[in-house]
Design a protein around this motif. Structure first.
Motif, short mmCIF file in Angstrom:
data_model
loop_
_atom_site.label_atom_id
_atom_site.label_comp_id
_atom_site.label_asym_id
_atom_site.label_seq_id
_atom_site.Cartn_x
_atom_site.Cartn_y
_atom_site.Cartn_z
N UNK A 129 0.81 -1.21 0.00
CA UNK A 129 0.00 0.00 0.00
C UNK A 129 0.85 1.26 0.00
N UNK A 130 0.41 2.26 -0.76
CA UNK A 130 0.88 3.61 -0.58
C UNK A 130 0.22 4.16 0.69
N UNK A 131 1.03 4.71 1.56
CA UNK A 131 0.54 5.21 2.85
C UNK A 131 0.71 6.73 2.90
N UNK B 140 8.40 20.32 4.44
CA UNK B 140 9.69 19.78 4.01
C UNK B 140 10.79 20.26 4.95
N UNK B 141 11.66 19.33 5.33
CA UNK B 141 12.75 19.64 6.24
C UNK B 141 12.38 19.57 7.71
N UNK B 142 11.08 19.47 8.00
CA UNK B 142 10.63 19.40 9.39
C UNK B 142 9.97 18.06 9.71
N UNK B 143 9.25 17.50 8.75
CA UNK B 143 8.53 16.24 8.95
C UNK B 143 9.24 15.12 8.20
N UNK B 144 9.18 13.92 8.79
CA UNK B 144 9.74 12.74 8.14
C UNK B 144 8.74 11.60 8.21
N UNK B 145 8.38 11.08 7.06
CA UNK B 145 7.47 9.92 7.00
C UNK B 145 8.31 8.66 6.86
N UNK B 146 7.87 7.60 7.51
CA UNK B 146 8.57 6.32 7.40
C UNK B 146 7.57 5.20 7.64
N UNK C 92 2.18 14.07 3.69
CA UNK C 92 3.33 13.25 3.31
C UNK C 92 2.82 11.92 2.77
N UNK C 93 3.61 11.36 1.87
CA UNK C 93 3.24 10.09 1.25
C UNK C 93 4.48 9.22 1.10
N UNK C 94 4.29 7.93 1.34
CA UNK C 94 5.37 6.96 1.11
C UNK C 94 4.76 5.76 0.40
N UNK D 94 5.05 9.36 11.38
CA UNK D 94 5.31 10.73 10.95
C UNK D 94 6.04 11.43 12.09
N UNK D 95 7.32 11.67 11.89
CA UNK D 95 8.11 12.43 12.84
C UNK D 95 7.96 13.89 12.50
N UNK D 96 7.49 14.69 13.46
CA UNK D 96 7.25 16.10 13.22
C UNK D 96 8.11 16.93 14.16
N UNK D 97 9.01 17.71 13.59
CA UNK D 97 9.90 18.57 14.36
C UNK D 97 9.61 20.04 14.05
#
Length: 115
Positions: free
Chosen positions: A32-34, A64-70, A49-51, A80-83
């Motif tokens: 699945x695309x999440x 961009x540059x603040x959030x990381x999807x994994x 965000x999409x992965x 979703x890591x949100x900084x």
């Protein structure tokens, strides 16, 4: 039965961090695309965000540059890591699982960024 269950929301001050998770069951997660979406009061739901299953990633420009999807395909969990959170990040955050037009939504988790 398909279930997507978000967790990790809460209230933080500007500049703070949160990590959201979306635990899934009932789907072959790795295919699945999440997505992470968010919806602020009075606003439209927007893609944050999409992965993909192949781990191609895209972000909303403002995160961009603040959030990381994994994703962890073994545990079937999306993250979703949100900084450096900003007040404008305040919204209900939803995860979505999408496979060739068949999609499922979680119930959402509230994120509030305020001093």
């Amino acid at each position: 039965q398909v279930q997507l269950v978000e967790a990790g929301g809460g209230s933080v001050q500007p500049g703070g961090s949160l990590t959201l998770s979306c635990a899934t069951s009932g789907i072959t997660f790795r295919f699945y695309t999440m997505d992470w979406y968010r919806q602020a009061p009075g606003g439209q739901r927007e893609l944050v965000a999409q992965i993909t299953g192949g781990k191609n990633i895209k972000y909303l420009d403002s995160v961009k540059g603040r959030f990381t999807i994994s994703r962890d395909n073994n545990k079937k969990i999306l993250y979703l890591q949100m900084n450096d959170l900003k007040p404008e990040d305040s919204a209900v955050y939803y995860c979505k699982a999408d496979l060739e037009g068949t999609f499922y939504w979680g119930q959402g988790t509230q994120v509030t960024v305020s001093s």
